[in-house]
Design a protein around this motif. Structure first.
Motif, PDB file in Angstrom:
ATOM      1  N   TYR A  40       0.812  -1.209   0.000  1.00 15.69           N
ATOM      2  CA  TYR A  40       0.000   0.000   0.000  1.00 15.69           C
ATOM      3  C   TYR A  40       0.847   1.261   0.000  1.00 15.69           C
ATOM      4  N   LYS A  41       2.066   1.173   0.543  1.00 15.09           N
ATOM      5  CA  LYS A  41       2.981   2.311   0.435  1.00 15.09           C
ATOM      6  C   LYS A  41       3.325   2.554  -1.027  1.00 15.09           C
ATOM      7  N   VAL A  42       3.579   1.489  -1.758  1.00 15.97           N
ATOM      8  CA  VAL A  42       3.885   1.597  -3.187  1.00 15.97           C
ATOM      9  C   VAL A  42       2.672   2.156  -3.934  1.00 15.97           C
ATOM     10  N   GLU A  43       1.482   1.654  -3.635  1.00 14.89           N
ATOM     11  CA  GLU A  43       0.258   2.152  -4.279  1.00 14.89           C
ATOM     12  C   GLU A  43       0.044   3.633  -3.979  1.00 14.89           C
ATOM     13  N   SER A  44       0.342   4.038  -2.763  1.00 14.25           N
ATOM     14  CA  SER A  44       0.199   5.440  -2.384  1.00 14.25           C
ATOM     15  C   SER A  44       1.126   6.318  -3.209  1.00 14.25           C
ATOM     16  N   ILE A  45       2.341   5.884  -3.409  1.00 19.05           N
ATOM     17  CA  ILE A  45       3.302   6.636  -4.221  1.00 19.05           C
ATOM     18  C   ILE A  45       2.819   6.709  -5.665  1.00 19.05           C
ATOM     19  N   LYS A  46       2.319   5.612  -6.205  1.00 15.51           N
ATOM     20  CA  LYS A  46       1.773   5.606  -7.564  1.00 15.51           C
ATOM     21  C   LYS A  46       0.612   6.591  -7.686  1.00 15.51           C
ATOM     22  N   SER A  47      -0.250   6.630  -6.676  1.00 19.83           N
ATOM     23  CA  SER A  47      -1.399   7.542  -6.697  1.00 19.83           C
ATOM     24  C   SER A  47      -0.950   8.992  -6.740  1.00 19.83           C
ATOM     25  N   VAL A  48       0.060   9.320  -5.962  1.00 18.87           N
ATOM     26  CA  VAL A  48       0.578  10.689  -5.945  1.00 18.87           C
ATOM     27  C   VAL A  48       1.154  11.057  -7.300  1.00 18.87           C
ATOM     28  N   ILE A  49       1.877  10.142  -7.908  1.00 20.10           N
ATOM     29  CA  ILE A  49       2.463  10.392  -9.224  1.00 20.10           C
ATOM     30  C   ILE A  49       1.376  10.627 -10.266  1.00 20.10           C
ATOM     31  N   LYS A  50       0.274   9.865 -10.168  1.00 22.04           N
ATOM     32  CA  LYS A  50      -0.841  10.021 -11.115  1.00 22.04           C
ATOM     33  C   LYS A  50      -1.689  11.254 -10.814  1.00 22.04           C
ATOM     34  N   GLY A  51      -1.468  11.880  -9.671  1.00 20.41           N
ATOM     35  CA  GLY A  51      -2.252  13.058  -9.313  1.00 20.41           C
ATOM     36  C   GLY A  51      -3.467  12.754  -8.466  1.00 20.41           C
ATOM     37  N   ASP A  52      -3.629  11.513  -8.065  1.00 21.74           N
ATOM     38  CA  ASP A  52      -4.745  11.133  -7.202  1.00 21.74           C
ATOM     39  C   ASP A  52      -4.388  11.453  -5.751  1.00 21.74           C
ATOM     40  N   TYR A  53      -5.406  11.574  -4.914  1.00 24.21           N
ATOM     41  CA  TYR A  53      -5.180  11.776  -3.492  1.00 24.21           C
ATOM     42  C   TYR A  53      -5.420  10.460  -2.774  1.00 24.21           C
ATOM     43  N   CYS A  54      -4.512  10.112  -1.889  1.00 27.97           N
ATOM     44  CA  CYS A  54      -4.678   8.880  -1.137  1.00 27.97           C
ATOM     45  C   CYS A  54      -3.836   8.972   0.132  1.00 27.97           C
ATOM     46  N   LYS A  55      -4.468   8.732   1.281  1.00 25.92           N
ATOM     47  CA  LYS A  55      -3.752   8.740   2.546  1.00 25.92           C
ATOM     48  C   LYS A  55      -4.159   7.503   3.325  1.00 25.92           C
ATOM     49  N   TYR A  56      -3.181   6.691   3.650  1.00 29.62           N
ATOM     50  CA  TYR A  56      -3.453   5.483   4.411  1.00 29.62           C
ATOM     51  C   TYR A  56      -3.151   5.744   5.886  1.00 29.62           C
ATOM     52  N   TYR A  57      -4.096   5.386   6.732  1.00 25.68           N
ATOM     53  CA  TYR A  57      -3.928   5.532   8.174  1.00 25.68           C
ATOM     54  C   TYR A  57      -3.550   4.198   8.781  1.00 25.68           C
ATOM     55  N   ASN A  58      -2.771   4.271   9.854  1.00 33.06           N
ATOM     56  CA  ASN A  58      -2.624   3.048  10.621  1.00 33.06           C
ATOM     57  C   ASN A  58      -3.845   2.982  11.539  1.00 33.06           C
ATOM     58  N   PRO A  59      -4.153   1.832  12.085  1.00 31.97           N
ATOM     59  CA  PRO A  59      -5.375   1.688  12.882  1.00 31.97           C
ATOM     60  C   PRO A  59      -5.486   2.683  14.037  1.00 31.97           C
ATOM     61  N   LYS A  60      -4.392   2.947  14.720  1.00 31.57           N
ATOM     62  CA  LYS A  60      -4.433   3.875  15.853  1.00 31.57           C
ATOM     63  C   LYS A  60      -4.779   5.293  15.389  1.00 31.57           C
ATOM     64  N   GLU A  61      -4.208   5.719  14.270  1.00 30.86           N
ATOM     65  CA  GLU A  61      -4.519   7.054  13.742  1.00 30.86           C
ATOM     66  C   GLU A  61      -6.005   7.199  13.434  1.00 30.86           C
ATOM     67  N   LEU A  62      -6.572   6.210  12.777  1.00 30.23           N
ATOM     68  CA  LEU A  62      -7.998   6.272  12.445  1.00 30.23           C
ATOM     69  C   LEU A  62      -8.850   6.238  13.713  1.00 30.23           C
ATOM     70  N   PHE A  63      -8.483   5.396  14.659  1.00 26.20           N
ATOM     71  CA  PHE A  63      -9.198   5.319  15.928  1.00 26.20           C
ATOM     72  C   PHE A  63      -9.225   6.690  16.607  1.00 26.20           C
ATOM     73  N   LEU A  64      -8.073   7.352  16.685  1.00 28.03           N
ATOM     74  CA  LEU A  64      -7.992   8.656  17.342  1.00 28.03           C
ATOM     75  C   LEU A  64      -8.750   9.733  16.577  1.00 28.03           C
TER      76      LEU A  64
END
Length: 91
Positions: A40-64
Motif C-alpha cells: 500500500y505504500k507503493v500504491e500510495s506513491i503511484k497515486s501521488v504520481i498520477k495526481g490522485d489523493y490517497c492517505k493510508y492511516y494506521n489503525p491507531k490514527e484512524l481510531f484517534l
C-alpha cells in the motif's frame, strides 16, 4: 466505508458530514488498507504520481481521528493489509 475513507481530500468536511447524518448511537463501519503494508505504500506513491489523493492511516490514527469526532469504537486487524473500525456516535 469500504477501502475508500483514505481518498477524501477534505477529511474535516467528511467527518462533519458523518457526524451530521448519523443519529446518536448510530454506527460507522470502516474497512481500510493499512499503511504499514509495503504494497500500500507503493500504491500510495503511484497515486501521488498520477495526481490522485490517497492517505493510508494506521489503525491507531484512524481510531484517534474518530474518537476526536465523537465516536467510541474499536479496531480489529483483518490481516497484514487490512483492518476494520466499528464505532458508535456518542452524544
Amino acid at each position: 466505508f469500504m477501502e475508500g475513507f483514505n481518498s477524501f481530500k477534505d477529511e474535516k468536511k467528511v467527518m462533519k458530514e458523518i457526524v451530521r447524518v448519523l443519529k446518536d448511537e448510530g454506527q460507522i463501519l470502516i474497512k481500510e488498507n493499512s499503511r504499514s503494508c509495503m504494497a500500500y505504500k507503493v500504491e500510495s506513491i503511484k497515486s501521488v504520481i498520477k495526481g490522485d489523493y490517497c492517505k493510508y492511516y494506521n489503525p491507531k490514527e484512524l481510531f484517534l481521528k474518530l474518537k476526536d469526532s465523537g465516536f467510541e469504537g474499536s479496531v480489529e486487524t483483518v490481516n497484514k493489509k487490512q483492518y476494520i473500525y466499528l464505532g458508535t456516535k456518542i452524544s
